[in-house]
Design an enzyme around this catalytic site. Structure first.
Site, mmCIF file in Angstrom:
data_model
loop_
_atom_site.group_PDB
_atom_site.id
_atom_site.type_symbol
_atom_site.label_atom_id
_atom_site.label_comp_id
_atom_site.label_asym_id
_atom_site.label_seq_id
_atom_site.Cartn_x
_atom_site.Cartn_y
_atom_site.Cartn_z
ATOM 1 N N LYS A 1 -7.015 3.846 1.814
ATOM 2 C CA LYS A 1 -7.526 5.158 1.417
ATOM 3 C C LYS A 1 -7.683 5.264 -0.089
ATOM 4 C CE LYS A 1 -8.680 9.495 1.850
ATOM 5 N NZ LYS A 1 -10.030 9.828 2.332
ATOM 6 N N CYS B 1 0.786 -1.198 0.000
ATOM 7 C CA CYS B 1 0.000 0.000 0.000
ATOM 8 C C CYS B 1 0.836 1.275 0.000
ATOM 9 C CB CYS B 1 -0.894 -0.029 1.214
ATOM 10 S SG CYS B 1 -2.476 0.689 0.995
#
Length: 598
Positions: free
Chosen positions: A593, A2
């Site tokens: 996110k 990520c």
């Protein structure tokens, strides 16, 4: 995926890498690690767990050296454990890789490399990139060429940074369908998957485009085309927001801070787009085939946009999840189509893929984006910025309301071109930040409601018309951060099935502003109440107090503005419920996110 951070410069790399990874924690992760090159040797420390725990256990910050890379991992190939954590190496330990994305031909390439004697230590697709470069280096003695040849073999998506023990002066980087940014410092360079990782050191950035690789040293960088190897000219972007804007500022969580920033964000969205809205309206006013796409919260914004455009411009609008759009609309879109692509990050994989499809079919693409310089802004024909500022909490708050604000402004401007009267809304816009501020004043009341529904396992959100998306978004917030089952639906659908689930004490949250469907909403609320539902109503009409267990009183507004205001108490409700349940609303489990893989 990520999070990726890389550094080369005069300072000790390891503290900078740790700091950068901590600023990327909001993206979600299950493991982390860093690799630092010092005196010809690369030292790797990594493991499953949170960064603070790993720093305490593995002493990341003590590794010497002035060039290094770091990563926070969200598992896609291989379970989250110490071995599968990034960085990964080749057989020699000299080539070290961190990588976001998915290598789709992983099994095919791994089988090929196993037959050639390579030994794999992990279950990840990332490790094979290091082995692939190693294999190429046996034949091609130039590391850059070996690196590029490896990239040409990869199918899928990647943002990657490579450290090579025999080249202590350079980082090798590449991008395809996953964001990667170079930060330009004074005699030092940074590489990251998102701006906050290096914003403490520089606000000068270069965004890699798909199909590009780069070589980064202390004083310079060069970006080239992966296929041809030819150099590319890149623009340096100055980031307008500051590190302080990405800090909590005295709030317990980023999410709460960002909820409270909405009056300012709405003001910036209005006044930051005065000229841009007029210019965009001139470009798109003649399209009568409009498709809006987005994912998650941005999809809900698109649904509101549909109502706004249809009411103000009298033009029918199709709304589709970007993940479905790219597979179902290929034969529908053409040069007469306007595609409105909504994405906070500008890097959402499905939305970016939808933009590319639309462009390939000749459609005009309007991006509604928060992050300046992101991929969506570079490939869309035109872009409107939401001006929300950095949003660190995973659950969207201010970026949603600013998306709605931009859509409202554009729909109004287009409506005026055909004679639609928008004066009532125009008159109220200067007061909108103040109205949102008054909604935030209900925080303590909403916290009390959250305590009342804390034991409940199911919540139902109902709305009509333009506030059906508000119901969907309110329910999504509960699911995202409170981990409670919540369902958002049109109130008219209640009696077609969901009413069977309403029983004694089940919370039913009703979004019920005055408007053409208000009387119908009263009837729907009565239906739920008759089955024992615990009624929480948002609205301006006093009659709601008589049929509701809780009434969140909001001012009477033009119906087209209500989604911007009514979502604010629902954001607060989700926040407080999450905190009461012991959850961290900034970092919900299993979520990232920015979803940069499909």
């Amino acid at each position: 995926m990520c999070g990726i951070i890389g550094y080369i410069g005069p300072r000790r790399a390891s503290p900078i890498l740790v700091e950068g990874l901590k600023r990327l924690e909001y993206r979600g992760y299950d493991s982390a690690g860093i690799a630092v090159l010092n005196e010809g040797r690369i030292e790797i420390r990594k493991g499953a767990g949170k960064i603070d725990e790993l720093v305490g256990k593995l002493k990341f910050q003590e590794i010497p050296g002035n060039i290094g890379i770091g990563h926070t991992r969200w598992a896609t190939h291989g379970v989250p454990n110490d071995i599968n954590a990034h960085p990964h190496t080749d057989c020699t330990g000299k080539i070290v890789v961190v990588h976001n994305g998915i290598v789709e031909n992983f099994h095919e390439l791994k089988e090929e490399l196993l037959k050639k004697g390579h030994v794999f230590r992990s279950d990840t697709d990332t490790e094979l990139i290091a082995h692939l470069i190693e294999e190429n280096l046996r034949i091609i003695k130039n590391f850059e060429d070996a690196f590029r040849m490896a990239l040409l073999r990869l199918k899928g998506s990647y943002a990657l940074v490579v450290l090579f023990a025999d080249d202590p002066e350079r980082l090798y980087i590449a991008r395809k369908d996953s964001p990667l940014i170079i930060g330009i410092g004074n005699g030092e360079m940074f590489v990251a998957s998102d701006i906050p990782a290096f914003l403490a050191y520089t606000n000068k950035a270069v965004f890699l485009d798909d199909g590009e690789y780069g070589i980064v040293s202390r004083y310079e960088f060069i970006v080239k085309d992966i296929v041809t190897g030819f150099p590319k000219i890149k623009d340096v972007v100055t980031i307008s927001w500051t590190l302080e804007m990405a800090e909590k500022g005295g709030f317990d969580h980023f999410m709460l801070k960002e909820i409270y920033e909405q009056p300012r964000a709405i003001k910036d969205a209005i006044y930051g787009n005065i000229e841009a809205i007029k210019e965009v309206a001139e470009v798109v006013s003649n399209y009568d085939k409009i498709i809006m796409i987005g994912m998650g919260t941005s999809y809900h914004a698109a649904l509101v946009g549909k109502y706004l455009f249809q009411r103000f411009t009298k033009t029918p609008v199709i709304v589709e999840e970007a993940s479905e759009f790219r597979y179902e609309y290929e034969d529908i879109i053409d040069k007469d189509t306007l595609v409105v692509a909504i994405t906070q990050s500008g890097e959402t994989a499905d939305t970016v893929a939808g933009i590319k499809l639309a462009k390939n079919k000749g459609a005009k693409v309007l991006g509604i984006v928060n992050v300046v310089g992101s991929l969506a802004t570079r490939i869309a024909d035109i872009t409107l910025y939401t001006h929300a500022g950095p949003e660190i909490g995973v659950a969207a708050t201010k970026t949603y309301t600013t998306q709605l604000m931009v859509l409202t402004l554009l729909a109004m401007e287009l409506g005026k071109k055909i004679g639609t009267d928008v004066s009532e809304i125009e008159n109220i816009l200067p007061r909108l930040p103040e109205i949102i501020d008054s909604a935030l004043g209900l925080n303590e009341k909403i916290k009390g409601i959250a305590k009342n529904i804390l034991p409940k396992h199911d919540l139902f959100y109902i709305g009509r018309g333009i506030n059906v998306p508000t119901a969907l978004e309110g329910a999504l917030k509960i699911k995202e951060i409170a981990y409670v089952h919540a369902e958002g639906l049109s109130a008219g659908e209640l009696k077609h099935g969901p009413l069977a689930l309403i029983e004694e004490g089940v919370p039913v949250i009703s979004i019920a502003p005055s408007g053409k469907t208000f009387e119908k909403m009263l009837s729907n609320i009565e239906e739920a109440k008759a089955r024992g539902g615990y009624i929480i109503s948002l609205g301006d009409d006093i009659r709601l107090s008589e049929i509701s267990d809780e009434w969140i009183r909001l001012p009477k507004l033009p119906e087209e503005i209500t989604p911007i205001v009514y979502i604010v108490p629902l954001q607060l409700l989700a926040y407080h419920l999450a905190v009461l349940r012991g959850n961290n609303p900034d970092r919900p489990r299993n979520l990232a996110k920015s979803v940069t893989v499909e």
